[in-house]
Design a protein around this motif. Structure first.
Motif, PDB file in Angstrom:
ATOM      1  N   GLY A 137      22.014  45.604  31.995  1.00  0.00           N
ATOM      2  CA  GLY A 137      23.323  45.005  31.801  1.00  0.00           C
ATOM      3  C   GLY A 137      24.441  45.839  32.396  1.00  0.00           C
ATOM      4  O   GLY A 137      25.383  45.301  32.988  1.00  0.00           O
ATOM      5  N   ALA A 138      24.351  47.151  32.240  1.00  0.00           N
ATOM      6  CA  ALA A 138      25.380  48.027  32.814  1.00  0.00           C
ATOM      7  C   ALA A 138      25.422  47.877  34.330  1.00  0.00           C
ATOM      8  O   ALA A 138      26.498  47.804  34.938  1.00  0.00           O
ATOM      9  CB  ALA A 138      25.110  49.476  32.429  1.00  0.00           C
ATOM     10  N   GLU A 139      24.242  47.824  34.957  1.00  0.00           N
ATOM     11  CA  GLU A 139      24.189  47.668  36.407  1.00  0.00           C
ATOM     12  C   GLU A 139      24.736  46.305  36.833  1.00  0.00           C
ATOM     13  O   GLU A 139      25.413  46.188  37.869  1.00  0.00           O
ATOM     14  CB  GLU A 139      22.754  47.838  36.898  1.00  0.00           C
ATOM     15  N   ALA A 140      24.465  45.282  36.024  1.00  0.00           N
ATOM     16  CA  ALA A 140      25.008  43.957  36.328  1.00  0.00           C
ATOM     17  C   ALA A 140      26.526  43.970  36.266  1.00  0.00           C
ATOM     18  O   ALA A 140      27.207  43.392  37.133  1.00  0.00           O
ATOM     19  CB  ALA A 140      24.448  42.925  35.356  1.00  0.00           C
ATOM     20  N   ASN A 141      27.074  44.630  35.252  1.00  0.00           N
ATOM     21  CA  ASN A 141      28.530  44.702  35.137  1.00  0.00           C
ATOM     22  C   ASN A 141      29.144  45.558  36.243  1.00  0.00           C
ATOM     23  O   ASN A 141      30.242  45.264  36.728  1.00  0.00           O
ATOM     24  CB  ASN A 141      28.926  45.239  33.759  1.00  0.00           C
ATOM     25  N   GLU A 142      28.456  46.631  36.638  1.00  0.00           N
ATOM     26  CA  GLU A 142      28.925  47.430  37.776  1.00  0.00           C
ATOM     27  C   GLU A 142      29.035  46.556  39.022  1.00  0.00           C
ATOM     28  O   GLU A 142      30.048  46.576  39.742  1.00  0.00           O
ATOM     29  CB  GLU A 142      27.945  48.572  38.044  1.00  0.00           C
ATOM     30  N   GLY A 143      27.971  45.795  39.291  1.00  0.00           N
ATOM     31  CA  GLY A 143      27.977  44.941  40.472  1.00  0.00           C
ATOM     32  C   GLY A 143      29.032  43.864  40.399  1.00  0.00           C
ATOM     33  O   GLY A 143      29.681  43.536  41.409  1.00  0.00           O
ATOM     34  N   ALA A 144      29.214  43.300  39.198  1.00  0.00           N
ATOM     35  CA  ALA A 144      30.234  42.263  39.014  1.00  0.00           C
ATOM     36  C   ALA A 144      31.633  42.820  39.264  1.00  0.00           C
ATOM     37  O   ALA A 144      32.465  42.164  39.914  1.00  0.00           O
ATOM     38  CB  ALA A 144      30.132  41.688  37.606  1.00  0.00           C
ATOM     39  N   MET A 145      31.884  44.022  38.764  1.00  0.00           N
ATOM     40  CA  MET A 145      33.204  44.637  38.952  1.00  0.00           C
ATOM     41  C   MET A 145      33.449  45.017  40.412  1.00  0.00           C
ATOM     42  O   MET A 145      34.558  44.869  40.923  1.00  0.00           O
ATOM     43  CB  MET A 145      33.336  45.855  38.042  1.00  0.00           C
ATOM     44  N   LYS A 146      32.406  45.489  41.088  1.00  0.00           N
ATOM     45  CA  LYS A 146      32.552  45.802  42.514  1.00  0.00           C
ATOM     46  C   LYS A 146      32.859  44.542  43.312  1.00  0.00           C
ATOM     47  O   LYS A 146      33.706  44.543  44.215  1.00  0.00           O
ATOM     48  CB  LYS A 146      31.288  46.476  43.036  1.00  0.00           C
TER      49      LYS A 146
ATOM     50  N   PHE B   7      32.180  46.211  24.846  1.00  0.00           N
ATOM     51  CA  PHE B   7      31.170  47.150  25.336  1.00  0.00           C
ATOM     52  C   PHE B   7      30.501  46.518  26.539  1.00  0.00           C
ATOM     53  O   PHE B   7      29.936  45.427  26.452  1.00  0.00           O
ATOM     54  CB  PHE B   7      30.128  47.471  24.264  1.00  0.00           C
ATOM     55  N   HIS B   8      30.555  47.227  27.674  1.00  0.00           N
ATOM     56  CA  HIS B   8      30.005  46.697  28.919  1.00  0.00           C
ATOM     57  C   HIS B   8      28.972  47.619  29.563  1.00  0.00           C
ATOM     58  O   HIS B   8      28.476  47.314  30.647  1.00  0.00           O
ATOM     59  CB  HIS B   8      31.135  46.408  29.905  1.00  0.00           C
ATOM     60  N   GLY B   9      28.647  48.743  28.915  1.00  0.00           N
ATOM     61  CA  GLY B   9      27.635  49.634  29.458  1.00  0.00           C
ATOM     62  C   GLY B   9      28.043  51.090  29.332  1.00  0.00           C
ATOM     63  O   GLY B   9      29.138  51.412  28.849  1.00  0.00           O
TER      64      GLY B   9
END
Length: 470
Positions: free
Chosen positions: A132-141, A161-163
């Motif tokens: 999930g953290a990696e998904a949110n990182e990619g979404a934010m990028k 909480f996002h990661g």
């Protein structure tokens, strides 16, 4: 043990033969001393799970444990669903290509197609990753690249909480009290969850020119998992309008709430709005694959990564391995075939009804109950807090741990039920069972909870506090 180049490696058979003491010793030594201590305090290290199926975990001492955690929301279809196991077995026997790095994968294409069917509007471009953290990182990028260099500001909420990566910690409001240890992203600004005016003020006080704000991204949970906080739907309708007005990429984090947890396929459906980007994980792998991703609109993705040399500007090594893909293909089919979203809505309403019954009967200990689908929580208060403060220097968080820790331990040790407390609120149990749960499971949990609340928590509570301080 096996000897390889002078090393004596432990085998699966060696691990199977370990005693509880040996298991805990290795866990504390190699994985985490304090984490091992915490699990031991709760009684979770006293036996070793040897089998898991459906709603239950079997321990090596013969006990069958009712899992009311869904293992932190991962188990959408229970432990070891036979259809997922069979899909993975068939895939393994094919000896097919697992790492689709140099060929277009028809299996990834099929899964993306299926996701585009269950997501609304034109959400149809997907990126797969591992957590999930990696998904949110990619979404934010993606959102930042879409917004461009003038609009780098990211809005996030105070309860969120996002990661636990550097970027996702920065935008996790619930981690603010402890993430001072780590570097943070610049240009991230916190607003109160559910407060539209606070968001509007942030956006409009940072105008570059008419109709253009420095705020280019807003990341938010449609329903806040911990505490089950659900804003009025008008809030998210206003948010959607504001994001449209200023071309702000709206990211909904559905890591915990996605795929039926709240009685709808996605939590944002409760509000009648859709995101520009949506991150997902947990239930997506069906408890057998560590799988995550985000989905977005073509207009967002194609603007952000428009050039040929930007095709791999965001990437990951483990981008949809074959066994993960076939697991999730089967998960989505099971959710549909077994009507798990509908069951979440129905059983969630029944669970909340019974939790409200507990609150009425034990109002001296239960402060509040909340629930949306099978995302439920029960918050406790301590009638012994005043006395404990007089005889102990421990703070309010420790007082909360006294009550919740004692309840978790008694439910597990005396009633064979697994429950947990979320990381940011020690005063509550977060109840997120698998979506296959039936009424008899709910009744078993509720009757056990009543017995625990009606008994003395002093002995187990003080034992818990002694271990906590020791």
């Amino acid at each position: 043990m096996q000897t390889v180049q002078g090393y004596r490696f432990l085998t699966v058979e060696d691990a199977d033969a370990m005693t509880e003491e040996e298991n805990l010793r290795l866990f504390k030594k190699h994985i985490g001393q304090n984490l091992g201590k915490m699990l031991s305090m709760l009684g979770f290290a006293d036996a070793i799970p040897v089998r898991a199926e459906g709603m239950h975990i079997t321990l090596n001492d013969g006990r069958e444990i009712l899992d009311m955690t869904g293992h932190v929301g991962v188990l959408v279809a229970g432990h070891n669903h036979p259809r997922i196991i069979e899909a993975r077995r068939k895939w393994g026997e094919r000896r097919g290509l697992e790492t689709w790095k140099f060929f277009p994968s028809p299996y990834q294409g099929a899964l993306c197609h299926n996701l585009s069917l269950i997501f609304p509007e034109d959400l149809e471009i997907v990126f797969f990753c591992n957590s999930g953290a990696e998904a949110n990182e990619g979404a934010m990028k993606l959102a930042q690249k879409y917004a461009g260099p003038e609009r780098k500001m990211v809005a996030f909420t105070d309860i969120s909480f996002h990661g636990k990566t550097h970027a996702t910690l920065t935008v996790s409001g619930s981690e603010q009290h402890q993430n001072h240890h780590f570097n943070k992203l610049e240009n991230c600004h916190m607003v109160k969850y559910g407060d539209f005016e606070a968001l509007r003020e942030l956006v409009e006080s940072n105008l570059i020119r008419k109709g253009v704000s420095r705020v280019g991204t807003f990341i938010v949970e449609a329903i806040r998992t911990e505490g089950v906080v659900k804003p009025d739907s008008r809030y998210f309708q206003q948010v959607r309008q504001l994001c449209d007005q200023y071309d702000i990429a709206l990211i909904f984090d559905e890591i915990y709430t996605g795929f039926g947890r709240t009685g709808k396929m996605f939590a944002f459906e409760h509000h009648g709005v859709s995101p520009d980007i949506c991150s997902f994980s947990k239930a997506f792998g069906g408890g057998k694959a560590t799988f995550a991703g985000f989905i977005t609109r073509p207009s967002i993705y194609n603007k952000a990564y428009a050039k040929m040399n930007e095709a791999t500007l965001h990437s990951t090594t483990y981008n949809g391995y074959g066994e993960e893909i076939v697991s999730s293909l089967e998960v989505l089919q099971i959710i549909q075939d077994e009507r798990l979203v509908e069951n979440s809505e129905e059983m969630g309403a029944y669970l909340l009804h019974r939790l409200e019954e507990v609150q009425r009967e034990y109002s001296d200990l239960v402060a509040e109950v909340r629930g949306v689908g099978l995302l439920c929580c029960i918050k406790f208060k301590s009638k012994t807090e005043k006395l404990l403060r007089m005889i102990s220097s421990t703070g309010s968080e420790a007082m909360e741990k006294f009550v919740t820790g004692a309840i978790i331990t008694k439910l597990f040790q005396e009633h064979n039920i697994l429950t947990f407390t979320p990381p940011h609120d020690s005063a509550q149990l977060l109840i997120t069972p698998s979506l296959i749960i039936r009424k008899e499971h709910v009744d078993q949990f509720i009757e056990a909870l009543k017995q625990v609340l009606g008994s003395s928590l002093w002995t187990v509570g003080f034992s818990y506090m002694k271990k906590l301080k020791g």
